[in-house]
Design an enzyme around this catalytic site. Structure first.
Site, mmCIF file in Angstrom:
data_model
loop_
_atom_site.group_PDB
_atom_site.id
_atom_site.type_symbol
_atom_site.label_atom_id
_atom_site.label_comp_id
_atom_site.label_asym_id
_atom_site.label_seq_id
_atom_site.Cartn_x
_atom_site.Cartn_y
_atom_site.Cartn_z
ATOM 1 N N MET A 110 0.821 -1.204 0.000
ATOM 2 C CA MET A 110 0.000 0.000 0.000
ATOM 3 C C MET A 110 0.856 1.256 0.000
ATOM 4 S SD MET A 110 -3.249 -0.938 2.465
ATOM 5 C CE MET A 110 -2.242 -1.234 3.924
ATOM 6 N N ASP B 64 11.331 3.841 4.737
ATOM 7 C CA ASP B 64 11.161 2.410 4.992
ATOM 8 C C ASP B 64 12.448 1.862 5.590
ATOM 9 O OD1 ASP B 64 10.491 -0.507 4.610
ATOM 10 O OD2 ASP B 64 8.865 0.349 3.413
ATOM 11 N N ASN C 74 1.888 4.895 7.184
ATOM 12 C CA ASN C 74 1.460 3.621 6.616
ATOM 13 C C ASN C 74 2.243 2.427 7.159
ATOM 14 O OD1 ASN C 74 0.415 1.737 4.338
ATOM 15 N ND2 ASN C 74 2.637 1.751 4.057
ATOM 16 N N TYR D 165 -2.682 -6.657 17.442
ATOM 17 C CA TYR D 165 -2.906 -5.907 16.197
ATOM 18 C C TYR D 165 -4.194 -5.099 16.308
ATOM 19 C CZ TYR D 165 -3.173 -5.038 11.144
ATOM 20 O OH TYR D 165 -3.243 -4.452 9.890
#
Length: 249
Positions: A17, A36, A89, A154
């Site tokens: 994504m 990242d 994200n 989660y």
């Protein structure tokens, strides 16, 4: 272009994504900073964008580490002068075999929730200096509903993201900063997915999706684009579910 000359940080932008969001934002005129822990993959995403004449930079970032956020923000300002958009994200999957793994609970909270908080902490002041900005936090349908194959850590972390989003929206509206969350349903398996990547499990997961298909990463990217753009100028503190109707059941 809907993001012309905006400076956007996208975490977890090396694949999935995040990669789709980074690509779409760049195509819509943004100067994109891809962040990242995957340096080779992230650099490749940026090189692909640059080869198309688009503006992008890569910064290695472990979102759970405060010092790395400070470095990333400083590097973004050095490259592009300001920060207009943040897409939190980056995250790790909750679909793991041991649903009571305490160490993984801590890891889920560290990356998914703490990482989102740190992103907002170090972006908000910079956005305010430019007169405002937009933050899009990627949460999940797991913030609202439970699944047999998803670690409760989660659920907790993604629900935390949802409530942090609403809190930040209220607390920083006077600075011209909008904060919203996107909640994807079942998408292509994440790099860190285990159980939910198994074909047999994925067939069962579709039983709870009225549209009877998995989502596409570009559908999440389109939702993030809308919330980041001026088209959503009077929208803050909201949750946008991209889930094929899963949470409507």
């Amino acid at each position: 272009m809907r993001l012309n000359n905006k400076v956007a940080i996208v975490t977890g932008g090396a694949n999935g994504m995040g990669k789709s969001i980074a690509q779409l934002f760049a195509l819509e005129g943004a100067k994109v900073v891809v962040c990242d822990v995957l340096e080779d993959e992230g650099t490749q995403v940026v090189n692909e964008l640059k080869n198309k004449g688009l503006k992008a930079e890569f910064i290695k970032l472990n979102v759970s580490q405060e010092s790395e956020w400070i470095t990333a923000i400083d590097a973004t300002k050095k490259s592009f002068g300001r920060i207009d958009i943040l897409v939190n994200n980056a995250g790790i999957s909750g679909a793991v075999p041991d649903l009571m793994d305490l160490a993984y609970f801590d890891r889920l909270w560290e990356v998914n929730a703490r990482g989102t908080f740190l992103g907002m902490k170090y972006s908000i002041d910079e956005m305010a200096k430019s007169g405002g900005g937009a933050i899009v936090n990627i949460s999940s349908v797991a913030s609202l509903v439970a699944q047999p194959v998803v670690h409760m850590g989660y659920n907790a972390a993604k629900a935390g993201i949802q409530l942090m989003t609403r809190s930040a929206a209220v607390q920083f509206a006077d600075k011209g900063i909008r904060v919203n969350s996107v909640h994807p349903g079942w998408m292509p398996p994440m790099r860190t997915s285990a159980v939910s990547a198994e074909p047999g499990v994925r067939v069962k997961l579709l039983e709870g999706v009225p549209m009877q298909r998995f989502g596409r990463v570009e559908e999440v990217a389109n939702a993030a684009l809308f919330l980041a753009s001026d088209e959503a100028s009077y929208i803050t503190g909201t949750q946008l579910f991209v889930d094929g109707g899963l949470t409507a059941m």
